[in-house]
Design a protein around this motif. Structure first.
Motif, PDB file in Angstrom:
ATOM      1  N   GLY A 143      -1.698  -1.446   5.400  1.00  0.00           N
ATOM      2  CA  GLY A 143      -0.450  -1.271   4.677  1.00  0.00           C
ATOM      3  C   GLY A 143       0.072   0.152   4.694  1.00  0.00           C
ATOM      4  N   THR A 144       1.169   0.331   3.984  1.00  0.00           N
ATOM      5  CA  THR A 144       1.848   1.621   3.872  1.00  0.00           C
ATOM      6  C   THR A 144       1.532   2.246   2.522  1.00  0.00           C
ATOM      7  N   LEU A 145       1.205   3.533   2.523  1.00  0.00           N
ATOM      8  CA  LEU A 145       0.822   4.200   1.283  1.00  0.00           C
ATOM      9  C   LEU A 145       2.026   4.407   0.380  1.00  0.00           C
ATOM     10  N   ARG A 146       1.902   3.957  -0.853  1.00  0.00           N
ATOM     11  CA  ARG A 146       2.901   4.219  -1.890  1.00  0.00           C
ATOM     12  C   ARG A 146       2.352   5.330  -2.773  1.00  0.00           C
ATOM     13  N   GLY A 147       2.935   6.509  -2.639  1.00  0.00           N
ATOM     14  CA  GLY A 147       2.368   7.707  -3.234  1.00  0.00           C
ATOM     15  C   GLY A 147       2.348   7.728  -4.743  1.00  0.00           C
ATOM     16  N   SER A 148       3.266   7.023  -5.395  1.00  0.00           N
ATOM     17  CA  SER A 148       3.351   7.111  -6.858  1.00  0.00           C
ATOM     18  C   SER A 148       2.132   6.526  -7.547  1.00  0.00           C
ATOM     19  N   ASN A 149       1.459   5.560  -6.905  1.00  0.00           N
ATOM     20  CA  ASN A 149       0.239   5.002  -7.520  1.00  0.00           C
ATOM     21  C   ASN A 149      -0.925   4.932  -6.533  1.00  0.00           C
TER      22      ASN A 149
END
Length: 324
Positions: A143-149
């Motif tokens: 997947g793609t990293l979601r930086g906020s969490n």
């Protein structure tokens, strides 16, 4: 601190975090919960915030998601108690999925001592908490990293979960209601959480009392799919939280309350080493009679699964599903 200064600080905290418990507000402004509750009512009367189940949220009915730095400092004592209790439901040799969140990160820290455990996760923080656990195998989604969490989301994460089967999923979220179940304010996170749910025979939700009654945009787990809720003891004056818990129990959700007085309820899973609950915790389990309504197929099975194609005999592990 004068009332005007207190209320301005309370308003700034709610605007920054989206939702804040009365306990946390009282700690920051260094006053009693009674005084904070009076301030919150005054701010609500001005339309600046809404009261919710032992806390305050942004006005408009739907809470927005806070970033990880803000959430990591909210309800820390409650999250610790919930994680201590939830760890007691994990058995030696199980395969489970653990979603992203600050409460699930606390749970992961306690799972490092469970031998033979396989943990599938899309959370970098959960994986980091288990990185040095010699007896725990960690499997990460794509997947793609979601930086906020610090979570992996998107089609890569969802596709890597296809065909997976584990015994339990441990999930958190932004809000929980009896009417709608667990929800979150981010569409990509909600989609991955739904994929995690599909992989599990049972679904355990970890949510502190400030999330009870809060509703956010995207539903992740309908109420009739939630097997168990692990939460903390609401404040004595919080009748609305108690009402919400009863409504969830009426719909078939088993309620485990960390810090509740009394003994251990029936029907609870045992933890590693035979202790169903850590010694300093008590649990109130509300078990509903009859089969769990809306339970996913395969409940009661234990499985071990590894994502991706095997690269050799040493990695040729396939689902080993045995009836307990």
């Amino acid at each position: 601190m004068f009332a005007a200064e207190r209320r301005q600080l309370i308003l700034e905290m709610v605007r920054a975090n989206g939702a804040v418990s009365l306990r946390e507000l009282a700690r920051v402004v260094q006053t009693s919960e009674v005084t904070v509750r009076r301030d919150v009512r005054a701010l609500e009367a001005e339309g600046l915030l809404d009261r919710r189940h032992g806390g305050a949220v942004l006005p408009g009915g739907f809470t927005r998601e806070s970033g990880f730095p803000q959430k990591s400092h909210l309800a820390t004592a409650e999250k610790t108690a919930i994680a201590d209790l939830a760890a007691g439901f994990v058995e030696e040799g199980e395969a489970i999925v653990v979603g992203a969140g600050t409460t699930t990160q606390e749970l992961a820290r306690r799972l490092a001592r469970v031998p033979g455990l396989t943990v599938v996760t899309n959370s970098l923080l959960v994986a980091q908490a288990l990185a040095h656990a010699n007896r725990v195998e960690v499997v990460m989604t794509g997947g793609t990293l979601r930086g906020s969490n610090y979570a992996l989301v998107g089609s890569g994460a969802e596709q890597s979960l296809q065909g997976l089967r584990v015994s339990r999923a441990f999930l958190s979220g932004s809000g929980l209601t009896a009417e709608r179940g667990l929800s979150t304010s981010n569409m990509l996170s909600a989609s991955v959480d739904r994929a995690l749910v599909q992989a599990a025979a049972e679904v355990v939700v970890l949510a502190d009392h400030t999330k009870l009654g809060s509703d956010t945009m995207f539903q992740t787990v309908p109420t009739d799919v939630i097997t168990r809720l692990v939460t903390d003891e609401p404040p004595p004056h919080d009748d609305r939280a108690a009402t919400e818990l009863q409504a969830l129990a009426d719909q078939g959700v088993q309620i485990a309350v960390a810090g509740a007085t009394g003994g251990v309820g029936s029907g609870a899973g045992s933890g590693a080493g035979g202790d169903s609950v850590p010694p300093r915790q008590a649990r109130r389990d509300v078990a509903l009679p009859g089969p769990r309504r809306g339970a996913l197929p395969g409940a009661g099975l234990r499985s071990t699964a590894v994502l991706g194609e095997p690269t050799g005999p040493e990695r040729a592990r396939v689902a080993d599903m045995r009836r307990r």
